[in-house]
Design a protein around this motif. Structure first.
Motif, PDB file in Angstrom:
ATOM      1  N   TYR A 194      -5.527 -36.058   7.577  1.00 48.38           N
ATOM      2  CA  TYR A 194      -5.642 -34.715   7.025  1.00 48.38           C
ATOM      3  C   TYR A 194      -6.634 -33.876   7.803  1.00 48.38           C
ATOM      4  CZ  TYR A 194      -3.048 -35.877   2.790  1.00 48.38           C
ATOM      5  OH  TYR A 194      -2.076 -36.228   1.902  1.00 48.38           O
ATOM      6  N   ASN A 233     -12.425 -35.003  -1.537  1.00 47.22           N
ATOM      7  CA  ASN A 233     -11.253 -35.456  -2.269  1.00 47.22           C
ATOM      8  C   ASN A 233     -11.516 -35.322  -3.766  1.00 47.22           C
ATOM      9  OD1 ASN A 233      -9.462 -36.477  -0.092  1.00 47.22           O
ATOM     10  ND2 ASN A 233     -11.186 -37.841   0.270  1.00 47.22           N
ATOM     11  N   THR A 290      -5.500 -31.736  -3.243  1.00 50.38           N
ATOM     12  CA  THR A 290      -6.177 -33.020  -3.407  1.00 50.38           C
ATOM     13  C   THR A 290      -7.285 -33.189  -2.384  1.00 50.38           C
ATOM     14  OG1 THR A 290      -4.457 -33.983  -2.027  1.00 50.38           O
ATOM     15  CG2 THR A 290      -4.208 -34.233  -4.398  1.00 50.38           C
ATOM     16  N   THR A 291      -7.146 -32.500  -1.277  1.00 48.76           N
ATOM     17  CA  THR A 291      -8.139 -32.619  -0.212  1.00 48.76           C
ATOM     18  C   THR A 291      -8.590 -31.240   0.240  1.00 48.76           C
ATOM     19  OG1 THR A 291      -7.079 -34.652   0.559  1.00 48.76           O
ATOM     20  CG2 THR A 291      -8.625 -33.594   2.067  1.00 48.76           C
ATOM     21  N   THR A 336     -15.185 -33.962   4.238  1.00 51.67           N
ATOM     22  CA  THR A 336     -13.873 -33.976   3.602  1.00 51.67           C
ATOM     23  C   THR A 336     -14.077 -34.269   2.125  1.00 51.67           C
ATOM     24  OG1 THR A 336     -12.877 -34.812   5.627  1.00 51.67           O
ATOM     25  CG2 THR A 336     -11.593 -35.055   3.598  1.00 51.67           C
TER      26      THR A 336
END
Lengths: 115, 113
Positions: free
Chosen positions: B99, A51, A31-32, A49
């Motif tokens: 994350y 997503n 998902t990331t 990042t």
């Protein structure tokens, strides 16, 4: 562990052209995904990042119009370096995390040389 | 601000000697901690990780690391270095609910035959 495949491993392109780098999670859904840039003898610098299904989040100082990121599916994210210049020459590395996962798996990296 | 510090830029050891690579972190709460190894022109390979529990963590290739909360450290060790261990080593941390890994600047390990 999980496998993240990055392609190509190296590319040479002419100044002014665009280059696309792919990052695939082979045996899990990511998902990331993260895109890093690494200059010689330096650490990894997070660029953005990514997503799945939404716009990437870019770190300060990273030009979003120059480094286009697309995370169209749970197993693929792409980084396109647009109108590349010699100063974009670097080692680009992606990593991916599974949903709820705390471990990042890294691709092999792509060495980009712009001439 | 959250940070990971690797004080040693370059370390040279003789083959067969012991090794310790230092890593310190600065986080509000204890993060998850990782050690990665990078060979020239390659991606990163995870050596070991610490989430909680036993503070001495065993990893691949004969490496281990010890988490010391009082010193905010997570040093990597190997009892006997092999020439193939020559590489760049990165310590990284992951904050709770995040994350995004934060990397140290790396320590280059050279091994003398």
């Amino acid at each position: 562990g999980a496998v993240v495949s990055q392609h190509p491993s190296w590319v040479i392109c002419k100044s002014g052209t665009s280059v696309k780098i792919e990052c695939r999670s082979l045996d899990f859904q990511a998902t990331t995904m993260f895109w890093y840039r690494q200059f010689p003898k330096q650490s990894l610098m997070l660029m953005a990042t990514s997503n799945e299904g939404s716009k990437a989040t870019y770190e300060q100082g990273v030009e979003k119009d120059k480094f286009l990121i697309n995370h169209a599916s749970l197993t693929l994210s792409t980084l396109t370096v647009t109108s590349a210049h010699p100063e974009d020459s670097s080692f680009y590395i992606c990593s991916a995390s599974a949903p709820g996962g705390t471990e990042a798996f890294f691709g092999q990296g792509t060495r980009l040389t712009v001439v | 601000a959250q940070s990971v510090t690797q004080p040693d830029i370059h370390i040279t050891v003789s083959e067969g000697a012991s090794l310790e690579l230092r890593c310190n972190y600065s986080y509000g709460a204890t993060p998850y901690l990782f050690w990665y190894v990078q060979s020239p022109g390659q991606g990163l390979q995870l050596l070991l990780k610490y989430f909680s529990g036993d503070t001495l963590v065993q990893g691949i290739k004969g490496f281990e690391a010890e988490f010391k909360r009082s010193q905010s450290s997570f040093n990597l060790r190997k009892p006997s270095v092999h020439w193939s261990d020559a590489a760049e080593y990165f310590c990284a941390a992951l904050g709770a609910g995040s994350y995004q890994l934060t990397f140290g600047k790396g320590t280059k390990l050279s091994v003398i035959p």
